[in-house]
Design an enzyme around this catalytic site. Structure first.
Site, PDB file in Angstrom:
ATOM      1  N   SER A 100      45.732  38.386  35.029  1.00  8.06           N
ATOM      2  CA  SER A 100      45.645  39.817  34.899  1.00  8.06           C
ATOM      3  C   SER A 100      45.547  40.266  36.395  1.00  8.06           C
ATOM      4  O   SER A 100      45.191  39.342  37.086  1.00  8.06           O
ATOM      5  CB  SER A 100      44.443  40.190  34.428  1.00  8.06           C
ATOM      6  N   SER A 101      46.080  41.414  36.706  1.00  9.82           N
ATOM      7  CA  SER A 101      46.258  41.817  37.999  1.00  9.82           C
ATOM      8  C   SER A 101      44.949  42.206  38.730  1.00  9.82           C
ATOM      9  O   SER A 101      44.795  42.294  39.814  1.00  9.82           O
ATOM     10  CB  SER A 101      47.128  42.925  38.092  1.00  9.82           C
ATOM     11  N   CYS A 102      43.828  42.009  37.825  1.00  9.80           N
ATOM     12  CA  CYS A 102      42.653  42.148  38.498  1.00  9.80           C
ATOM     13  C   CYS A 102      41.892  41.174  39.156  1.00  9.80           C
ATOM     14  O   CYS A 102      40.834  40.896  39.936  1.00  9.80           O
ATOM     15  CB  CYS A 102      41.516  42.782  37.395  1.00  9.80           C
ATOM     16  N   TYR A 129      35.304  39.001  34.549  1.00 10.13           N
ATOM     17  CA  TYR A 129      36.711  38.713  33.834  1.00 10.13           C
ATOM     18  C   TYR A 129      37.412  38.158  34.882  1.00 10.13           C
ATOM     19  O   TYR A 129      38.309  36.888  34.382  1.00 10.13           O
ATOM     20  CB  TYR A 129      36.915  40.157  33.278  1.00 10.13           C
ATOM     21  N   LYS A 133      39.699  34.609  34.784  1.00 12.67           N
ATOM     22  CA  LYS A 133      41.092  34.543  34.817  1.00 12.67           C
ATOM     23  C   LYS A 133      41.464  33.402  36.025  1.00 12.67           C
ATOM     24  O   LYS A 133      42.382  32.745  35.836  1.00 12.67           O
ATOM     25  CB  LYS A 133      41.749  35.774  34.972  1.00 12.67           C
ATOM     26  N   HIS A 172      41.648  50.814  27.461  1.00 11.36           N
ATOM     27  CA  HIS A 172      42.151  51.044  28.530  1.00 11.36           C
ATOM     28  C   HIS A 172      42.540  52.381  28.723  1.00 11.36           C
ATOM     29  O   HIS A 172      42.395  52.926  27.652  1.00 11.36           O
ATOM     30  CB  HIS A 172      43.281  50.232  29.122  1.00 11.36           C
TER      31      HIS A 172
HETATM   32  O1  GFB Z   1      42.475  51.257  32.364  1.00  5.93           O
HETATM   33  P1  GFB Z   1      41.219  51.140  32.826  1.00  5.93           P
HETATM   34  O2  GFB Z   1      39.877  51.093  32.124  1.00  5.93           O
HETATM   35  O3  GFB Z   1      40.956  49.728  33.709  1.00  5.93           O
HETATM   36  O4  GFB Z   1      40.989  52.238  33.866  1.00  5.93           O
HETATM   37  P2  GFB Z   1      41.202  49.215  35.374  1.00  5.93           P
HETATM   38  C1  GFB Z   1      41.982  52.723  34.827  1.00  5.93           C
HETATM   39  C2  GFB Z   1      41.615  53.955  35.515  1.00  5.93           C
HETATM   40  O5  GFB Z   1      41.377  55.103  34.634  1.00  5.93           O
HETATM   41  C3  GFB Z   1      40.008  54.090  36.100  1.00  5.93           C
HETATM   42  C4  GFB Z   1      40.346  56.008  34.590  1.00  5.93           C
HETATM   43  O6  GFB Z   1      39.948  54.630  37.277  1.00  5.93           O
HETATM   44  C5  GFB Z   1      39.288  54.986  35.128  1.00  5.93           C
HETATM   45  O7  GFB Z   1      38.070  55.488  35.452  1.00  5.93           O
HETATM   46  N1  GFB Z   1      40.093  56.428  33.278  1.00  5.93           N
HETATM   47  C6  GFB Z   1      40.236  57.930  33.469  1.00  5.93           C
HETATM   48  C7  GFB Z   1      39.996  56.102  32.367  1.00  5.93           C
HETATM   49  N2  GFB Z   1      40.041  58.241  31.993  1.00  5.93           N
HETATM   50  C8  GFB Z   1      39.879  57.107  31.146  1.00  5.93           C
HETATM   51  C9  GFB Z   1      39.438  56.787  30.336  1.00  5.93           C
HETATM   52  O8  GFB Z   1      39.384  57.807  29.145  1.00  5.93           O
HETATM   53  N3  GFB Z   1      39.330  55.675  29.593  1.00  5.93           N
HETATM   54  C10 GFB Z   1      39.396  54.485  30.482  1.00  5.93           C
HETATM   55  N4  GFB Z   1      39.388  53.349  30.161  1.00  5.93           N
HETATM   56  N5  GFB Z   1      39.652  54.907  31.803  1.00  5.93           N
HETATM   57  C11 GFB Z   1      40.886  47.099  34.014  1.00  5.93           C
HETATM   58  C12 GFB Z   1      40.138  46.020  34.084  1.00  5.93           C
HETATM   59  O9  GFB Z   1      40.718  47.919  35.105  1.00  5.93           O
HETATM   60  O10 GFB Z   1      42.412  46.785  34.084  1.00  5.93           O
HETATM   61  C13 GFB Z   1      40.546  44.754  33.455  1.00  5.93           C
HETATM   62  O11 GFB Z   1      38.731  46.319  34.143  1.00  5.93           O
HETATM   63  C14 GFB Z   1      42.044  44.529  33.437  1.00  5.93           C
HETATM   64  O12 GFB Z   1      39.737  43.734  33.850  1.00  5.93           O
HETATM   65  C15 GFB Z   1      42.593  45.866  33.259  1.00  5.93           C
HETATM   66  O13 GFB Z   1      42.376  43.880  34.489  1.00  5.93           O
HETATM   67  C16 GFB Z   1      44.309  45.648  33.190  1.00  5.93           C
HETATM   68  O14 GFB Z   1      42.737  49.346  35.269  1.00  5.93           O
HETATM   69  O15 GFB Z   1      40.383  49.956  36.108  1.00  5.93           O
END
Ligand code: GFB
Length: 306
Positions: A100-102, A129, A133, A172
């Site tokens: 994963s890119s994280c 996480y 990974k 996500h």
């Molecule tokens: O996709 P996401 O949950 O994960 O959030 P990450 C990406 C961005 O979208 C963050 C914003 O800045 C969130 O605050 N966001 C805005 C939202 N509205 C929403 C919403 O309604 N739901 C969600 N979920 N986000 C994950 C990692 O990071 O990416 C994992 O935690 C994994 O480990 C994954 O690597 C690919 O991109 O921040």
């Protein structure tokens, strides 16, 4: 294909079927609990796989990663340790580990090259996480070095597509926003709420493109260095929201809940390595969102929560 019930494993399974492969095993957790070493070894012994796609993992969006920190590190370490050791005991010809890119440092130089791994501190919201990974891909490298295994690891950027998770607490951002905009339109609400500031930048790849990349690497790549997979372009979360708003034809406004975390400010992958090997993505973001929207617009999201 381990994790065939999920977003990435499901797409790899479809791709293998499209290519005419037979003899594909897609165990569900009721067939084999991969957090159990004994069950994993027994399953591998009974089925003797030659190729293993290790996509089974506990995954989720920013909030789930942040809230269930122990579950994310524990379950992922268990699954990957059991599968990697069972694959070694059964002499699996080739294993592909899904990263994963994280895994990259929070403030990596952008776009992020494979060489940036372990050059700085991680993003705190998903550190457990990411550590799991990193342990997985280091295990793959160690089994290569000590036992000569021809195993590889893939580092995908943020993935979306069919069979995604639409539970707003654990999903996500892309599926979450699709659900929020569809619901707001259907219920005629005036606003849709985003988490954070909307300013973080993310790169999004359709899962069918990732599946093609995985098959391509399984067939053509055998090196210790893992490989980034992405599109090479990113957008802000606000731009993503505006794109989805337009596709859904929602006419209200956006609001921002800044009590929720932004996460890492930017994580665009340097995809020159896989591009030079001969793979490039096909599905552009707007087209991909339209495809997903067409698939889910009549969904009863509440019924399909994971
Ligand atoms: O996709 P996401 O949950 O994960 O959030 P990450 C990406 C961005 O979208 C963050 C914003 O800045 C969130 O605050 N966001 C805005 C939202 N509205 C929403 C919403 O309604 N739901 C969600 N979920 N986000 C994950 C990692 O990071 O990416 C994992 O935690 C994994 O480990 C994954 O690597 C690919 O991109 O921040």
């Amino acid at each position: 294909v381990l994790g065939a019930n999920g977003l990435i494993g499901g797409a790899i399974y479809r791709r293998l079927q499209d290519m005419g492969h037979e003899n594909i095993f897609t165990p569900r957790s009721s067939d084999c609990d991969l957090t159990s070493q004994a069950e994993t070894l027994k399953y591998f012994g009974d089925h003797q796989p030659e190729y293993v796609f290790l996509c089974a993992a506990k995954v989720g969006g920013i909030l789930a990663n942040n809230n269930y920190r122990a579950d994310f590190i524990h379950q992922n370490l268990m699954i990957q340790n059991n599968v990697i050791e069972a694959s070694h005991k059964l002499s699996v010809e080739k294993l592909l580990f899904m990263g994963s890119s994280c895994i990259y440092p929070k403030l990596s130089e952008q776009p992020i090259k494979e060489e940036s791994l372990l050059t700085g501190p991680l993003e705190p919201t998903n550190e457990p996480y990411a550590i799991a990974k990193i342990a997985g891909l280091k295990s793959v490298q160690a089994y290569r070095e000590q036992y000569g295994r021809k195993w590889i690891s893939v580092m995908p950027t943020n993935i979306y597509g069919p069979n995604d998770n639409y539970d707003l607490n654990s999903s996500h951002v892309l599926p979450a926003l699709i659900r929020k905009f569809i619901t707001a339109k259907n219920e005629d609400t005036k606003t849709v709420e985003l988490w954070g500031t909307g300013s973080p930048m993310r790169e999004f790849l359709h899962v069918d493109d990732l599946a093609k990349a995985c098959l391509f690497l399984m067939q053509n790549y055998n090196d210790k260095q893992f490989v980034n997979v992405g599109t090479g372009t990113d957008i802000t979360i606000k731009e993503l929201a505006l794109t989805i708003k337009e596709i859904v034809a929602f006419e209200g406004d956006l609001t921002f809940d800044t009590s929720k975390p932004d996460g890492t400010p930017r994580k665009i992958m340097d995809v020159s390595k896989i591009n030079n090997l001969g793979w490039k993505h096909n599905i552009e973001l707007k087209q991909g969102i339209q495809m997903v929207y067409d698939q889910v617009k009549h969904n009863d999201f509440q019924k399909n929560e994971r």
